[in-house]
Enzyme design. Structure first.
Site, short mmCIF file in Angstrom:
data_model
loop_
_atom_site.label_atom_id
_atom_site.label_comp_id
_atom_site.label_asym_id
_atom_site.label_seq_id
_atom_site.Cartn_x
_atom_site.Cartn_y
_atom_site.Cartn_z
N LYS A 1 -10.63 -5.22 1.67
CA LYS A 1 -11.34 -4.27 2.53
C LYS A 1 -12.85 -4.46 2.34
CE LYS A 1 -7.54 -0.96 2.51
NZ LYS A 1 -7.06 0.38 2.09
N LYS B 1 3.56 -6.45 2.50
CA LYS B 1 3.21 -5.05 2.76
C LYS B 1 4.20 -4.43 3.72
CE LYS B 1 -0.99 -3.98 2.11
NZ LYS B 1 -2.44 -3.70 2.12
N ASP C 1 2.34 2.20 -3.87
CA ASP C 1 1.34 2.60 -2.89
C ASP C 1 1.42 4.08 -2.55
OD1 ASP C 1 -0.79 1.92 -1.05
OD2 ASP C 1 0.64 2.17 0.57
#
Length: 280
Positions: free
Chosen positions: A135, A167, A218
């Site tokens: 990011k 992911k 996560d």
């Protein structure tokens, strides 16, 4: 080399940044300053923090030419408000043309290094390592990830070619965690570590059964993280991500996670303020 970065690799990005700021000429400087004028100015830190990007700052002026930077501090040094970090000397026009681009780099990079150092300090004494993410600001990744390292953090994969990280969207497209892991292992002939992102204890169990090398936990609350780490044991390395704040690190360090990844290191770091002053 600049702070461990390939000089030619970063030079192309700096040139693009300069071209963004000067499409044809600096009309203000050229109308006010004689082309043969010589001068100097102080690079002054306006906040306490950790320095990163001093050599990138210097390279801006190396590219423009006829300017020298006399550095008094190096990357990784703790600096304080009012410190004179360097003196810039040479062709006045080139100093003024490069000023904003050079400051943009050092402010952004030092801000990231400063935030990283604060977060790393919260993890001191634990086994947990702090990682960055992808990011990052477009065309700034090489500088931002370097700044994380200057601040004491560690780099996760640099880009999509560096490692396998399965992911949620990969899992959705593949049909299941197990299928995604098996496909990735087959594609790489078992030669790459496979990391998979999970959001539930059921996902943790499926990742363990499929023999993932790293399990990314996560957006789990602390209670679920403790249960997940206990389930995983020594069957895989663990990584925690999602809603990672500096305030939360003191709680997370006690859970025994191997890695904590934080996008905030690069996408939310406040710049460290600098000025080029005392021109003469």
């Amino acid at each position: 080399m600049i702070g461990g970065l390939g000089k030619e690799k970063i030079k192309k990005y700096i040139i693009l940044a300069l071209e963004e700021d000067v499409s044809s000429e600096d009309i203000t400087t050229n109308s006010v300053i004689d082309s043969k004028s010589e001068g100097q100015a102080d690079l002054i830190c306006k906040e306490n923090g950790v320095l990163a990007g001093i050599e990138v700052f210097e390279e801006v002026f190396n590219i423009l030419g006829e300017v020298k930077v006399e550095k008094y501090y190096k990357d990784g040094d703790k600096i304080r408000k009012g410190d004179v970090i360097a003196v810039v000397k040479g062709n006045t026009r080139n100093i003024l043309v490069g000023e904003r681009t050079a400051l943009n780099y050092i402010q952004r990079m030092s801000g990231i290094a400063t935030l990283t150092s604060l977060m790393v300090k919260e993890l001191e004494g634990s086994k947990t390592k702090l990682l960055d993410t992808r990011k990052t600001t477009p065309n700034m990744r090489i500088f931002e990830k370097y700044s994380v390292k200057v601040g004491g953090g560690c780099n996760h994969r640099y880009n999509l070619s560096d490692g396998i990280l399965i992911k949620d969207n990969h899992i959705g497209a593949a049909g299941s965690i197990k299928n995604a892991i098996n496909l990735a292992r087959e594609y790489t002939n078992g030669m790459k570590n496979i990391e998979v992102e999970v959001e539930s204890l059921e996902g943790v169990k499926e990742a363990i059964e499929a023999k993932a090398n790293i399990i990314m936990l996560d957006n789990m609350d602390n209670k679920m993280l403790r249960e997940a780490v206990k389930l995983i044991g020594d069957k895989a390395l663990t990584e925690c991500s999602g809603n990672i704040t500096i305030e939360r690190l003191n709680e997370l360090r006690e859970i025994g996670i191997d890695f904590i990844s934080s996008g905030a290191l690069t996408h939310s770091a406040k710049i460290l303020d600098f000025s080029l002053k005392n021109f003469k």
